[in-house]
Design an enzyme around this catalytic site. Structure first.
Site, PDB file in Angstrom:
ATOM      1  N   HIS A  78      -3.545  43.055  59.208  1.00  0.00           N
ATOM      2  CA  HIS A  78      -4.011  41.808  59.835  1.00  0.00           C
ATOM      3  C   HIS A  78      -3.225  41.493  61.111  1.00  0.00           C
ATOM      4  O   HIS A  78      -3.004  40.331  61.453  1.00  0.00           O
ATOM      5  CB  HIS A  78      -3.913  40.627  58.863  1.00  0.00           C
ATOM      6  N   ASN A 151     -10.594  37.188  52.661  1.00  0.00           N
ATOM      7  CA  ASN A 151     -11.222  38.187  53.514  1.00  0.00           C
ATOM      8  C   ASN A 151     -12.698  37.873  53.647  1.00  0.00           C
ATOM      9  O   ASN A 151     -13.222  36.983  52.971  1.00  0.00           O
ATOM     10  CB  ASN A 151     -11.057  39.594  52.922  1.00  0.00           C
ATOM     11  N   HIS A 342       0.699  32.750  52.608  1.00  0.00           N
ATOM     12  CA  HIS A 342       1.278  33.274  51.375  1.00  0.00           C
ATOM     13  C   HIS A 342       0.389  32.834  50.214  1.00  0.00           C
ATOM     14  O   HIS A 342       0.121  31.638  50.048  1.00  0.00           O
ATOM     15  CB  HIS A 342       2.702  32.725  51.218  1.00  0.00           C
TER      16      HIS A 342
END
Length: 711
Positions: A78, A151, A342
């Site tokens: 990413h 995603n 996170h």
């Protein structure tokens, strides 16, 4: 006042929190980092005009030193991203399922920062590669930051996080030569796939047009994992998160992607920035699939398996809120690059499950931020700071921004008055969902994770005819780049477990034998929500923000251009007049028409539609221009709307659009498979505009015979 009685204060808005750290240079003087003003930054301090540079030049040393240390490690995955601020608001309270504060009050708006990204490429790679896209959302809630790290695929390549390094190593450039960049079309990736059948479902998504989004504004997002919502009574509900773009989910085609990468490698990033800058704010609807805990084992797959979806026909997606992105970052590095997501950044009311991929991500994300951002204080960076107050005894370390007065930095303590004190569970403290866990320590996966082909077959069965053609072509392209023919054959054998027709079609294209023996049984199940061609689940009713190229030359009908501009602008489309040169063109009635861009600085792949207004001289000039003809041919080949008024249809005839009927004498308007032609009088009456906007809004028209078009 006790911890139980202490009210939770309303936090500042995220943008208000950022205001003090925004550094505007207007009206200021150049200084060193310590504040000393500088009168010359072009010349080093030296002994004489041609003498050696002196070590006492503190400005030179500071400037060079800072430059030499500007780069931080890029994300392993990413790395290439784009970000935006916005806000989220729920439609109604979800208190029945979760006590998460930001999902309770439809009158309360929660600030967010969203980062979109590609996965495999480095920061310098192109936007339009065939890849998974990241869709990570940081909610700055009153109870702390919640990161929904997702995603644009609802599934992942591996089931257990211990396999994640192997997958990333396989898809990244190969060690001997660091080639290829941002591509899965090479030996190591397909070697891994052919030996790791759990990856096959996600690879089916990767070979589909889902891996080629038209825009981040037209891209779905998924939380991938099964999470758990927990209400005030401690009752848990399994949940899968979905983001749905209100503009619909739309993709490019592979040939177009490769050309865009050369013309504008920042295509998706630029699109997001420009849309927000122009006030066309991207909007997404948050949806959830909810599964009662008692139904955990009622499916023919395991809810903890990140390579599986819950088909929407079994558990519908329930819309619960809307997100609007309405502000671009002020500085890419400080915000988009330094934002740290996170999966374990959760708030009360949202908890984890025993998904082995999720458990590993909860370790990995924190670990990577520590090295990438220089230490444990990365949460104090402005873009990462919660709007909720933070108080703890975690002091010192690299990049500590806060000054902590007082002598106690431990708990319990009496010297600091017992502060910061522990919160009561009834006063907003995070309480983990209680779940009994038993089992022997063992390196083994549950048998419920063992079906690696069923949902890959479901995906294939759900595709329309043109989607299947694109998938076969993608496999042929990707595997055609694989040098080792054993890897090619082994991959085709794996495809035979998904669908024997798919395997045979791919085998024919890459020159290996089709699988032998009886074909694997196709269960025949489908899910309409998986197909981009399904208009019931994928809206396509708006031309808003679509980019339209109007081709013109001297002698163009100024009235046609004006009418097209007005009608398309009213529909929210962005119209640009492209001419043989920049500046102005003469119109058929003796007027002047401004050109937005010269044709040779742009290309059809940067637009969603191509229109040709009338004007005999203009059309004749365009017909003699190979570049203009290429615009029309290429747009047609890629399934885009092509339109022409009056003489403009002659350019379409010159190009030769096979199987498409164009307007002739006596025809006001003809709309045939996304090609709209008609008389100039029709556009003024609006009869031309309606089918034109419908053709643009439909995104693509793959029911054409475009193979013979040379473009």
């Amino acid at each position: 006042m006790s911890a139980h009685e202490a009210p939770v204060p309303d936090p500042p808005d995220k943008q208000e929190q950022l205001d003090p750290v925004r550094d505007h240079a207007e009206g200021t003087h150049l200084t060193t980092n310590t504040g000393t003003r500088i009168d010359d930054t072009d010349n080093s301090l030296r002994a004489g005009e041609r003498g050696p540079t002196l070590m006492e030049d503190f400005h030179f040393r500071e400037k060079i030193t800072h430059f030499d240390h500007e780069r931080i490690p890029e994300r392993v995955v990413h790395a290439r991203g784009a970000g935006a601020y916005g806000h989220f608001r729920p439609y109604a309270s979800l208190a029945e399922f979760t006590k998460a504060d930001f999902l309770q009050d439809p009158e309360r708006s929660t600030p967010v920062f969203v980062r979109f990204s590609t996965v495999a490429g480095s920061r310098g790679s192109a936007d339009t590669v065939r890849d998974v896209r990241g869709f990570a959302t940081k909610f700055y809630t009153r109870e702390g930051n919640y990161d929904l790290v997702g995603n644009n695929f609802p599934v992942f390549f591996v089931q257990d996080a211990i396999k994640f390094p192997d997958f990333v190593h396989a898809v990244k450039p190969e060690p001997p030569n660091e080639i290829p960049q941002a591509q899965s079309a090479h030996d190591t990736f397909w070697d891994f796939v052919s030996l790791q059948p759990e990856s096959l479902h996600t690879v089916m998504w990767l070979m589909s047009d889902r891996a080629l989004p038209r825009s981040y504004r037209m891209m779905q997002g998924f939380g991938v994992h099964t999470f758990r919502l927990v209400n005030e009574h401690g009752q848990g509900t399994f949940v899968k998160f979905h983001w749905k773009p209100l503009l619909g989910t739309h993709s490019l085609v592979w040939d177009e992607c490769q050309k865009v990468a050369g013309r504008d490698p920042d295509y998706n990033r630029r699109d997001l920035w420009d849309a927000i800058d122009q006030g066309d704010f991207p909007e997404y609807e948050l949806g959830v699939q909810l599964v009662p805990q008692e139904d955990e084992f009622r499916f023919d797959f395991d809810l903890l398996d990140a390579t599986k979806i819950i088909p929407e026909e079994i558990v519908p997606v329930r819309p619960v809120g809307r997100m609007v992105l309405d502000r671009n970052p002020d500085n890419y590095f400080a915000e988009t690059e330094q934002v740290a997501f996170h999966t374990a950044h959760v708030v009360p009311g949202i908890d984890f499950t025993n998904d082995p991929l999720l458990q590993g991500r909860n370790f990995s994300y924190l670990d990577t931020q520590l090295i990438r951002l220089g230490g444990p204080n990365f949460q104090q960076l402005p873009v990462n700071r919660p709007v909720a107050e933070t108080r703890n005894n975690q002091r010192d370390g690299y990049g500590q921004h806060r000054i902590h007065p007082g002598q106690s930095s431990y708990a319990p303590n009496s010297l600091g008055g017992g502060c910061p004190m522990l919160a009561d569970p009834d006063a907003g403290a995070y309480v983990h969902h209680q779940e009994r866990v038993d089992g022997a320590r063992i390196r083994r996966r549950s048998d419920s994770f063992a079906d690696h082909y069923g949902q890959a077959t479901l995906f294939w069965n759900s595709m329309s005819g043109w989607e299947r053609e694109h998938i076969v072509a993608a496999y042929r392209f990707e595997l055609g780049k694989v040098v080792d023919r054993t890897v090619r054959r082994r991959t085709v054998e794996q495809l035979g477990h998904i669908d024997i027709g798919l395997a045979a079609a791919v085998a024919e294209g890459i020159g290996v034998p089709a699988p032998e023996g009886p074909p694997a049984e196709n269960h025949g199940r489908r899910s309409a929500a998986l197909s981009l061609a399904n208009r019931a689940t994928n809206r396509a009713d708006s031309a808003a923000t679509r980019r339209v190229a109007v081709l013109a030359a001297d002698g163009v009908s100024g009235g046609h251009v004006t009418a097209l501009r007005r009608a398309l602008a009213e529909a929210g489309a962005i119209v640009e007049v492209l001419g043989p040169h920049d500046g102005e063109l003469g119109t058929a009635d003796g007027g002047r028409l401004g050109v937005d861009r010269a044709m040779n600085t742009m290309t059809s792949v940067l637009y969603d539609a191509v229109c040709v207004p009338g004007g005999a001289a203009s059309v004749a000039a365009l017909a003699g221009d190979g570049l203009a003809r290429h615009y029309v041919a290429e747009a047609f080949k890629h399934g885009k709307c092509v339109a022409a008024l009056d003489d403009g249809a002659d350019l379409l005839r010159r190009v030769g659009l096979p199987g498409v009927r164009l307007a002739g004498p006596g025809d006001e308007v003809v709309h045939d498979r996304g090609v709209v032609t008609g008389a100039g009088t029709a556009v003024a009456a609006g009869d031309f505009v309606t089918p034109l906007i419908e053709a643009i809004a439909a995104h693509r028209h793959f029911d054409r015979d475009a193979d013979q078009i040379a473009a």
